[in-house]
Design an enzyme around this catalytic site. Sequence first.
Site, PDB file in Angstrom:
ATOM      1  N   GLU A  21       0.288  -1.503  -0.293  1.00 38.32           N
ATOM      2  CA  GLU A  21      -0.145  -0.063   0.428  1.00 38.32           C
ATOM      3  C   GLU A  21       0.588   1.220  -0.096  1.00 38.32           C
ATOM      4  OE1 GLU A  21      -2.653   0.703   3.932  1.00 38.32           O
ATOM      5  OE2 GLU A  21      -3.521   1.851   2.409  1.00 38.32           O
ATOM      6  N   LYS A  30       4.937  -0.374  11.305  1.00 35.90           N
ATOM      7  CA  LYS A  30       4.920   0.701  10.460  1.00 35.90           C
ATOM      8  C   LYS A  30       4.629   2.289  11.734  1.00 35.90           C
ATOM      9  CE  LYS A  30       2.904   0.900   6.185  1.00 35.90           C
ATOM     10  NZ  LYS A  30       1.489   0.724   5.940  1.00 35.90           N
ATOM     11  N   ARG A  33       6.087 -13.133   9.229  1.00 35.31           N
ATOM     12  CA  ARG A  33       6.932 -12.091   8.786  1.00 35.31           C
ATOM     13  C   ARG A  33       7.963 -12.481   9.569  1.00 35.31           C
ATOM     14  NH1 ARG A  33       2.250  -8.429  11.080  1.00 35.31           N
ATOM     15  NH2 ARG A  33       3.798  -6.905   9.075  1.00 35.31           N
TER      16      ARG A  33
END
Length: 760
Positions: free
Chosen positions: A32, A268, A258
């Site tokens: 994104e 983030k 992950r």
Amino acid sequence: MSESSNFLAEQIQADLEQGTYGGRVVTRFPPEPNGFLHIGHAKAIVVDFGLAQRFGGRCHLRFDDTNPVGEDTLYVESIQRDVRWLGYEWGEHLYYASDYFPKLFAFAERLIREGRAYVCSLSLDQIRETRGTVTEPGTPSPDRDRPVQDSLRLLREMREGKHAEGAYTVRAKIDMAHPNMKMRDPLMYRIRHAHHHRTGDSWHIYPMYDFAHGLSDAIEGITHSFCTLEFENNRALYDWFVEAIFEPPVPHQYEMARLNLSYVVLSKRKLITLVREGHVWGWDDPRMPTLAGLRRRGVPPEAVVAFVEQVGVSRADSLVDVALLDHTVRDYLNTRAPRRMGVLDPLPVTLTNIPEGEGRRIELDEWPHDIPRQGSRAVPLTRHLVIEREDFAVDPPKGFKRLTPGGRVRLRGAGLFTCEEVLTDQAGQITGLRGRLDPEGAPGPKVAGTIHWSSATAGVEARVLLVDRLFTLERPDDHPDGALAVLNPDSLVERRAVIEPALAQAPAGTRVQLERLGYFIVDEAAQSDQPPTLIRIVPLKDSWAAKASPAEPAPPPAKKDPGRKRVRKSASEALQELIEVRPEIADRLDRLEADGLSEEDAAVIGTDDGLFELYAQAVAQGADQVAVVNWIVNDLRAVTKERPLETLSLTGAALAELIALVTQGEITTAVARKVFARVIEGEGSPIQIVDRQGLRPIRDPARIEAWAAEVVQANPDKVQAYRQGRTNLRGFFVGQVMRASRGKADPAMVNRVLDRLLAG
RNA sequence: UGGGCAGUAGUUCAAUGGCAGAACACCGGUUUUUGGUACCGGGGGUUGUAGGUUCGAAUCCUACCUGCCCAGCCA
């Protein structure tokens, strides 16, 4: 990715072999555009692009720009730069989810027309309340059965901006009581009167991830869609949307763990905090785990890729040691970064036998003896030098191989220096050393150590940045006061260094090894009119430091919430409840226990109609109860986890027949398992399969003896080890003989024969 | 707690019913004009626990334990 074995590569391999997608392999990397990429994304990139590459497929770069708030072209540019930096290319396959907005809109209309979606007027709060909880089902929206035409009309009005944000949503009609919360009528569209970085103001509704993602994959012909573990629950939805619109073969989603790195935060939000609160310069601060940060620090992209490949891919949550990244960086740079010298903490040294103002240039190799590369540079040798302050000790610890008062040490490439005088100031601080420089081989004691140096007069001042981990705790997020409480105050240390002239002229981006200090990069901020800046990419391994200073104490244990108390219905309680609803189950249990089954086995079979019927049939054919139970409990249930019993071609008679074959010694147990697998596929009765495949066991002593003898003869070392007590090699020998007989030898006989042969 | 997922060496991963291995980390040694590199060697494992199936289980079945994910109009 290179040849490493992992479940994703195996999946692709299997699909290739089965021709699922006609030999195509198409993956995608779907960021994104609302932030910078970090090393966690590097793992996704290496997996997505690397696996496609390895199997001769391609990887699309698709911006998942379905939520206009926070998204920006600034990020799409930085993301492209970062992916290219890692060495991957998407060619013409650059896509944006926003390009599919018209198609997605048409899909939504179709789902509404088919009665599989509706426009819902519940507010945000109402939707939350009616969704239920993980333990309680939700309640249907009052708009669930809104007439198709109404929904269609509202949907168009939403698109045209006729309604306020939050007034309506579009939802898929799935199941408000589904145990997977994601399936409780998930949202497909929400109203956002926002400006989109690509579509501008032409849309007032934007699709949700779950609706857009799988369909975008399908539109692009993606075959394998890799994502992280937290999307596991979303897979059911992914499949629901894709199968609602597309015909097979459709893309499939596979989740992997992950990447987590020790002493690093990767969320983030936390990275933004670091930037916003000024704990770092910005997104490209060399301490940041962003790809921009790693690049600025000088980490070669090849080392990042090697790092990810060495970490591997699995479905287990894990925490990777940053030391592995350091290792791949050193490993890459060792053969690629030419050697230079520089002194970070200068201590003046006077070479008393070189006259003032007199100096020479010596030519030093850029590569050590063990790296087969050519190259040299000139280094000025003058009367006044500097050496590393920590390379001199008045009171040396045991094993110290550097300079001491009256001691002798090799100055790299220049000769042997003898320290004859130590200069100190009023406070007793050492201010310099004096001594003579002798040529190599001069009489005197042999020297153990070699130290680096720089000319004090012809050397060049440089600003050097020493980068260390940003946090002092292995898992910074585990600290009760948050990661910021364990910021490392020494994560960035600036030094005024003296470097050799050849390095001072190197262009920005040059990577060198400063001997004995580490790998450094000439920073892009370097300018001709000011001292150049070097950033340390990674220090050299230092086996002396580990010995000289005691091991650092273990970090404080992470605090954990006290465990939640488990209140679980016991198995017998659940059984009682079931019996109240279905009294006939009690009779079954009685019968099963009368047959001699354990309570546990009886419960398994007695509570399942299909299994019970199968059991009863098989026993009616005269099969041994215990054997029937074992087959049902151990082998059949492994299958019925995936496929319901009704879809299998298994009758009680077939099971009885199979059991009879085993008990009569017609086939071995191992073979019986294979036969079982074929029976449930409907390939015939056990006897038919056994006859057709020629599966009867081999009991010919001569043949077994021959195989066994061969195995024993071929592995004399293992035979010896076995005789010396490594009895776990028995499995190896039996396995070899079984393999030789293609699984048909009677294992009991194999064991007997081996017993004799191995006895010695 | 309803559902989903995962537990193999200090760490990250292999082993696809048949000898529990590799890399990193750690500890020794050899080589070395980098306390680097390279090379050699070493310590390390009740495969989360307990049962079961099997000649044989890290692998298949069951229960339990521990951890992670899901109740955004984020992705």
